[in-house]
Design an enzyme around this catalytic site. Structure first.
Site, PDB file in Angstrom:
ATOM      1  N   GLY A  15       9.632  -0.043   1.524  1.00 14.74           N
ATOM      2  CA  GLY A  15       9.202   1.253   0.901  1.00 14.74           C
ATOM      3  C   GLY A  15       8.006   1.731   1.508  1.00 14.74           C
ATOM      4  N   ARG A  25      -4.314   3.629  10.810  1.00 19.79           N
ATOM      5  CA  ARG A  25      -5.590   4.177  11.550  1.00 19.79           C
ATOM      6  C   ARG A  25      -6.652   2.889  11.550  1.00 19.79           C
ATOM      7  NH1 ARG A  25      -9.870   6.804   9.369  1.00 19.79           N
ATOM      8  NH2 ARG A  25     -11.038   8.225  10.527  1.00 19.79           N
ATOM      9  N   ARG A  29      -8.173   1.356  14.779  1.00 24.27           N
ATOM     10  CA  ARG A  29      -9.741   1.493  15.486  1.00 24.27           C
ATOM     11  C   ARG A  29     -10.601   0.430  15.047  1.00 24.27           C
ATOM     12  NH1 ARG A  29     -10.079   8.052  14.104  1.00 24.27           N
ATOM     13  NH2 ARG A  29      -8.657   8.630  16.010  1.00 24.27           N
ATOM     14  N   ARG A  76      13.894  -1.854   5.605  1.00 25.54           N
ATOM     15  CA  ARG A  76      13.883  -2.980   4.966  1.00 25.54           C
ATOM     16  C   ARG A  76      14.952  -3.924   5.719  1.00 25.54           C
ATOM     17  NH1 ARG A  76      11.644  -1.705  -0.343  1.00 25.54           N
ATOM     18  NH2 ARG A  76      12.305   0.414  -1.038  1.00 25.54           N
ATOM     19  N   ASP A 107       5.671  -6.883  -1.509  1.00 29.79           N
ATOM     20  CA  ASP A 107       6.425  -8.323  -1.922  1.00 29.79           C
ATOM     21  C   ASP A 107       7.271  -8.758  -1.052  1.00 29.79           C
ATOM     22  OD1 ASP A 107       6.776 -10.336  -4.112  1.00 29.79           O
ATOM     23  OD2 ASP A 107       8.621  -9.261  -4.296  1.00 29.79           O
ATOM     24  N   GLY A 108       8.468  -8.010  -0.879  1.00 33.68           N
ATOM     25  CA  GLY A 108       9.418  -8.337   0.264  1.00 33.68           C
ATOM     26  C   GLY A 108       8.979  -8.532   1.453  1.00 33.68           C
ATOM     27  N   THR A 129       2.486  -0.542  -1.947  1.00 33.12           N
ATOM     28  CA  THR A 129       3.608  -0.339  -2.375  1.00 33.12           C
ATOM     29  C   THR A 129       3.238   0.662  -3.760  1.00 33.12           C
ATOM     30  OG1 THR A 129       5.254  -1.161  -3.934  1.00 33.12           O
ATOM     31  CG2 THR A 129       3.456  -2.503  -3.608  1.00 33.12           C
ATOM     32  N   ASP A 131       4.507   0.822  -6.222  1.00 33.47           N
ATOM     33  CA  ASP A 131       5.065   0.173  -7.636  1.00 33.47           C
ATOM     34  C   ASP A 131       3.911  -0.793  -8.113  1.00 33.47           C
ATOM     35  OD1 ASP A 131       7.356   0.921  -7.555  1.00 33.47           O
ATOM     36  OD2 ASP A 131       8.420  -0.938  -6.713  1.00 33.47           O
ATOM     37  N   ASP A 133       3.024  -3.762  -7.873  1.00 34.15           N
ATOM     38  CA  ASP A 133       3.743  -4.957  -8.617  1.00 34.15           C
ATOM     39  C   ASP A 133       3.336  -6.380  -8.068  1.00 34.15           C
ATOM     40  OD1 ASP A 133       4.879  -4.551  -6.239  1.00 34.15           O
ATOM     41  OD2 ASP A 133       7.087  -4.584  -7.106  1.00 34.15           O
ATOM     42  N   ARG A 158       6.023  19.608 -18.989  1.00 35.38           N
ATOM     43  CA  ARG A 158       5.460  19.921 -20.412  1.00 35.38           C
ATOM     44  C   ARG A 158       5.463  21.354 -20.486  1.00 35.38           C
ATOM     45  NH1 ARG A 158       2.078  17.874 -24.092  1.00 35.38           N
ATOM     46  NH2 ARG A 158       1.901  15.716 -23.240  1.00 35.38           N
ATOM     47  N   ARG A 175      11.878  -0.192 -10.010  1.00 36.45           N
ATOM     48  CA  ARG A 175      13.162  -0.740 -10.167  1.00 36.45           C
ATOM     49  C   ARG A 175      12.759  -1.941 -11.012  1.00 36.45           C
ATOM     50  NH1 ARG A 175      15.890  -1.681  -4.772  1.00 36.45           N
ATOM     51  NH2 ARG A 175      16.200   0.450  -4.814  1.00 36.45           N
ATOM     52  N   GLU A 191       5.423  10.659 -25.396  1.00 38.67           N
ATOM     53  CA  GLU A 191       5.380   9.637 -26.548  1.00 38.67           C
ATOM     54  C   GLU A 191       6.213   8.504 -26.692  1.00 38.67           C
ATOM     55  OE1 GLU A 191       7.243  13.539 -27.711  1.00 38.67           O
ATOM     56  OE2 GLU A 191       7.863  12.669 -29.553  1.00 38.67           O
TER      57      GLU A 191
END
Ligand code: F6P
Length: 325
Positions: A15, A25, A29, A76, A107-108, A129, A131, A133, A158, A175, A191
């Site tokens: 992703g 860049r 460089r 991917r 990760d992938g 990423t 995420d 993660d 809001r 995900r 909340e």
């Protein structure tokens, strides 16, 4: 600094994440500064397998530090999951005479890099990423921009939710990991936050109970953040409205969190990690990920980095709720 390194490749994979361009860049460089030739590989590992490659010069990476997306495009790659694809990629790497391949992704993408390293390719990873993660690095490029985009959108929801005294249920990306949701919930003053790591524990009944308690304590509108991996956002909004009688609207932010101009934080990490990746290659390092931990950049073996399992920060989860009263 003298170097034996003559030619490297760079690709973005998985992703996309804001800041990937700044990393391309920086890699380009820094390499050119040491007379190292740079080949840009398009569409992730697919570009390596299919020979979709273009030499990058200093000007090719002009005016991209501020742009989201990736000029190299990304994918991917399914082929990289096959032995045939891996062999083909390794073969092209050799034919091109590359000394190393810089893989900008998550990760992938690093699992692919780990496999490629067993076929004689020297891969150096840069974590990117939205995420956040990866356990081996406290930061992954793109996260800051994504949570700023998310919290900006939540701020707008809001406003309208408060005007109409409604409940707003907002789905953010993630995900398998709840980091985006946790940070967006905290920054947006939500909340309740539902994350994949807790999805078997926190259910709609729990959320409804919380909303009712908050209403009776004087709250005139409600904000619930749901991570993509939990899912059922529209269903949850319907249930809240049916059971509580409070008008409820669902909003799925989706891929808009993956785009946009990278924040300064993302540009900084991308620039430093891109620079460090090239320096690691020049220092003879093999199959590493450039990581950022405790305020410093360093490298870790790809295989070691992948073994580490990220655990979400329970304190953030608790504080979101404490502060929303
Ligand atoms: O890149 C990470 C991520 O945005 C996740 O948060 C999300 O679950 C996934 O990618 C979406 O992937 P795709 O772009 O293939 O739909």
């Amino acid at each position: 600094m003298e170097t034996k390194i003559k030619k490297i490749g760079v690709l973005t994979s998985g992703g996309d994440a804001p800041g990937m361009n700044a990393a391309i860049r920086a890699v380009t460089r820094t390499a050119l500064n040491y007379d190292i030739q740079v080949l840009g590989i398009r569409k992730g590992y697919n570009g390596l397998i299919n020979g979709d490659i273009k030499e990058l010069n200093g000007k090719d990476v002009s005016n991209i530090i501020n742009n989201g997306g990736t000029i190299l495009h990304t994918a991917r790659s399914e082929e990289m999951r096959t032995e045939e694809g891996l062999k083909k990629a390794a073969q092209i790497y050799k034919v091109l005479g590359l000394d190393a391949l810089v893989v900008i992704g998550g990760d992938g993408s690093f699992r692919g890099a780990d496999e490629l390293s067993r076929h004689g390719v020297n891969c150096i990873g840069i974590p990117a990423t939205i995420d956040l993660d990866l356990d081996c690095s406290e930061y992954t490029i793109g996260f800051d921009t994504a949570v700023n985009t998310g919290s900006d959108a939540i701020g707008k929801l809001r406003d309208t939710s408060s005007s109409h005294e409604r409940c707003s249920v907002v789905e953010v990306m993630g995900r398998n990991a709840g980091y985006i949701a946790l940070w967006c919930a905290m920054a947006g003053g939500a909340e309740e936050v539902l994350i994949p790591e807790e999805k078997d524990i926190v259910n709609s009944q729990h959320v409804i109970q919380q909303i009712l308690e908050n209403r009776s304590a004087g709250k005139r509108h409600n904000l619930i953040v749901v991570a993509e991996g939990v899912g059922g956002t529209q269903k949850l909004a319907n249930e809240i409205q049916e059971i509580t009688g409070i008008q409820t609207r669902a909003t799925i932010l989706g891929h808009l969190q993956r785009g946009g101009s990278p924040t300064v934080i993302d540009r900084m990490h991308a620039s430093m990690m891109g620079y460090r990746a090239v320096k690691a290659i020049m220092n003879g390092e093999k199959n590493k990920i450039v990581v950022y931990n405790k305020g410093q950049y360093h490298t870790i073996d790809i295989s070691e980095g992948l073994k580490m399992k990220k655990v979400y920060d329970e304190e953030i989860y608790d504080v979101v709720k404490i502060l929303s009263i």
